[in-house]
Design an enzyme around this catalytic site. Structure first.
Site, mmCIF file in Angstrom:
data_model
loop_
_atom_site.group_PDB
_atom_site.id
_atom_site.type_symbol
_atom_site.label_atom_id
_atom_site.label_comp_id
_atom_site.label_asym_id
_atom_site.label_seq_id
_atom_site.Cartn_x
_atom_site.Cartn_y
_atom_site.Cartn_z
ATOM 1 N N LYS A 37 0.846 -1.199 0.000
ATOM 2 C CA LYS A 37 0.000 0.000 0.000
ATOM 3 C C LYS A 37 0.882 1.250 0.000
ATOM 4 O O LYS A 37 1.746 1.394 0.870
ATOM 5 C CB LYS A 37 -0.906 0.015 1.234
ATOM 6 C CG LYS A 37 -1.851 1.209 1.260
ATOM 7 C CD LYS A 37 -2.888 1.084 2.354
ATOM 8 C CE LYS A 37 -2.449 1.616 3.680
ATOM 9 N NZ LYS A 37 -2.353 3.085 3.755
ATOM 10 N N ASP A 64 -3.483 4.365 -1.776
ATOM 11 C CA ASP A 64 -4.403 4.854 -0.746
ATOM 12 C C ASP A 64 -4.450 6.374 -0.809
ATOM 13 O O ASP A 64 -3.866 7.068 0.023
ATOM 14 C CB ASP A 64 -3.920 4.365 0.626
ATOM 15 C CG ASP A 64 -4.956 4.579 1.705
ATOM 16 O OD1 ASP A 64 -6.098 4.927 1.379
ATOM 17 O OD2 ASP A 64 -4.614 4.398 2.891
ATOM 18 N N LYS A 66 -7.349 8.304 -1.062
ATOM 19 C CA LYS A 66 -8.556 8.871 -0.422
ATOM 20 C C LYS A 66 -9.046 10.117 -1.166
ATOM 21 O O LYS A 66 -9.136 11.207 -0.600
ATOM 22 C CB LYS A 66 -8.280 9.176 1.050
ATOM 23 C CG LYS A 66 -7.924 7.937 1.867
ATOM 24 C CD LYS A 66 -7.861 8.231 3.350
ATOM 25 C CE LYS A 66 -7.579 7.007 4.186
ATOM 26 N NZ LYS A 66 -6.182 6.522 4.124
ATOM 27 N N ASP A 69 -13.291 15.140 -4.399
ATOM 28 C CA ASP A 69 -13.246 16.394 -5.167
ATOM 29 C C ASP A 69 -14.474 16.421 -6.068
ATOM 30 O O ASP A 69 -15.319 15.514 -5.973
ATOM 31 C CB ASP A 69 -11.939 16.446 -5.989
ATOM 32 C CG ASP A 69 -11.456 17.875 -6.222
ATOM 33 O OD1 ASP A 69 -12.302 18.728 -6.580
ATOM 34 O OD2 ASP A 69 -10.263 18.144 -6.047
ATOM 35 N N THR A 120 -11.141 5.681 10.723
ATOM 36 C CA THR A 120 -11.184 4.998 12.029
ATOM 37 C C THR A 120 -10.752 5.894 13.198
ATOM 38 O O THR A 120 -10.883 5.499 14.340
ATOM 39 C CB THR A 120 -10.306 3.726 11.995
ATOM 40 O OG1 THR A 120 -9.093 4.044 11.337
ATOM 41 C CG2 THR A 120 -10.986 2.596 11.279
ATOM 42 N N ARG A 211 2.951 -1.040 10.861
ATOM 43 C CA ARG A 211 4.032 -1.104 11.852
ATOM 44 C C ARG A 211 4.351 -2.485 12.415
ATOM 45 O O ARG A 211 5.531 -2.765 12.675
ATOM 46 C CB ARG A 211 3.751 -0.098 12.971
ATOM 47 C CG ARG A 211 3.935 1.332 12.487
ATOM 48 C CD ARG A 211 3.227 2.318 13.355
ATOM 49 N NE ARG A 211 1.774 2.202 13.238
ATOM 50 C CZ ARG A 211 0.918 2.985 13.872
ATOM 51 N NH1 ARG A 211 1.356 3.927 14.675
ATOM 52 N NH2 ARG A 211 -0.382 2.835 13.705
HETATM 53 O O1 C5P Z 1 0.843 0.698 11.192
HETATM 54 P P1 C5P Z 1 -0.579 0.270 11.020
HETATM 55 O O2 C5P Z 1 -0.759 -1.223 10.880
HETATM 56 O O3 C5P Z 1 -1.512 0.879 12.053
HETATM 57 O O4 C5P Z 1 -0.983 0.909 9.602
HETATM 58 C C1 C5P Z 1 -2.278 0.868 9.079
HETATM 59 C C2 C5P Z 1 -2.312 1.511 7.719
HETATM 60 O O5 C5P Z 1 -3.655 1.532 7.276
HETATM 61 C C3 C5P Z 1 -1.829 2.947 7.659
HETATM 62 O O6 C5P Z 1 -1.205 3.132 6.384
HETATM 63 C C4 C5P Z 1 -3.092 3.770 7.730
HETATM 64 O O7 C5P Z 1 -2.980 5.012 7.061
HETATM 65 C C5 C5P Z 1 -4.061 2.876 6.994
HETATM 66 N N1 C5P Z 1 -5.478 3.089 7.295
HETATM 67 C C6 C5P Z 1 -6.007 2.996 8.575
HETATM 68 N N2 C5P Z 1 -7.348 3.214 8.778
HETATM 69 C C7 C5P Z 1 -8.152 3.496 7.764
HETATM 70 C C8 C5P Z 1 -7.644 3.562 6.464
HETATM 71 C C9 C5P Z 1 -6.280 3.354 6.262
HETATM 72 O O8 C5P Z 1 -5.282 2.710 9.519
HETATM 73 N N3 C5P Z 1 -9.451 3.654 7.960
#
Ligand code: C5P
Length: 238
Positions: A37, A64, A66, A69, A120, A211
């Site tokens: 991603k 991603d 998002k 517009d 979220t 992460r």
């Molecule tokens: O590090 P972690 O596992 O929390 O990363 C989650 C990824 O998913 C990040 O790139 C974050 O921007 C993305 N994301 C999210 N919640 C969303 C949409 C995308 O955490 N609703």
């Protein structure tokens, strides 16, 4: 449609500040990860070229972005995004005009549109601030139905809402779930986390993991642990 392998269901979030840092991570992960991603942070620093490179090398790519517009802009941006060879692109799922523009932009390409329902990090108080009286969960369901009506391919939703979303939109829509953590590991800033097992059991098709893999001492081992846990959960689901 051929079955999706557990490894192809794992999407690693390349939340890196620069393309060279992302390339180093991709090289380290090698064949352990097939799907990446690219988000807003990386796209500001060489991420789109990297996305094209990944797609050319046979990896699958989730842009991603998002988008939100006017219709003309969303449609044209979506068409350009399709030319990178990405498989998924996100748009905000607020209204039918935006969702239909993205669906029109991807027509005739291999790109799939995912609607982001409610971010979220937003709670009921944040929605009230915008004049929205619905609970986050009800708004997620409403927007997931809009995404289906507009001809989008799927939605991004937390593992905690995946089951209700699946029931609302049926089996054909793709559900992609971020905020995934192994049992007992740190949630970080994620408020609505789910384990791979519970997200897959709730009906998620793909899991986005950042992460827990990118920050691990051994990212390959971490990725393999997630793949294994997706495989086990899939066996229970079928
Ligand atoms: O590090 P972690 O596992 O929390 O990363 C989650 C990824 O998913 C990040 O790139 C974050 O921007 C993305 N994301 C999210 N919640 C969303 C949409 C995308 O955490 N609703």
């Amino acid at each position: 449609m051929p079955a999706i392998s557990p490894r192809d269901r794992l999407i690693v979030a390349l939340d890196c500040p620069t393309a060279p840092a992302a390339r180093e991570l991709i090289e380290r992960l090698g064949g352990a990860v097939n799907f990446y991603k690219v988000g807003l942070e990386l796209v500001m620093n060489g991420g789109l070229d990297l996305a094209r490179e990944l797609a050319r090398s046979g990896k699958q790519v989730f842009l991603d972005m998002k988008l939100l517009d006017i219709g003309n802009t969303v449609e044209r941006a979506t068409r350009s995004a399709a030319e990178t060879g990405a498989m998924f692109l996100t748009v905000h799922g607020h209204d039918l005009k935006t969702l239909r523009a993205a669906a029109a932009g991807k027509a005739g390409t291999g790109l799939k549109i995912l609607a982001v329902t409610v971010l979220t990090n937003l709670d009921a108080g944040d929605l009230a601030e915008q004049g929205i009286a619905a609970t986050p969960e009800d708004l997620v369901l409403r927007r997931a139905r809009l995404a289906r009506e507009a001809g989008c391919d799927g939605v991004v939703t937390s593992g905690q809402e995946a089951q209700r979303v699946r029931a609302a939109v049926g089996p054909a829509m793709t559900i992609v779930t971020p905020g995934i953590r192994l049992p007992g590991s740190a949630a970080g800033d994620q408020a609505r986390v789910a384990t791979p097992d519970s997200a897959i059991a709730a009906g998620a098709d793909y899991l986005v993991v950042g992460r827990p893999i990118t920050g691990a001492n051994d990212p390959v081992l971490a990725a393999e642990t997630f793949v294994q846990s997706i495989a086990t959960a899939m066996t229970r689901r079928t």
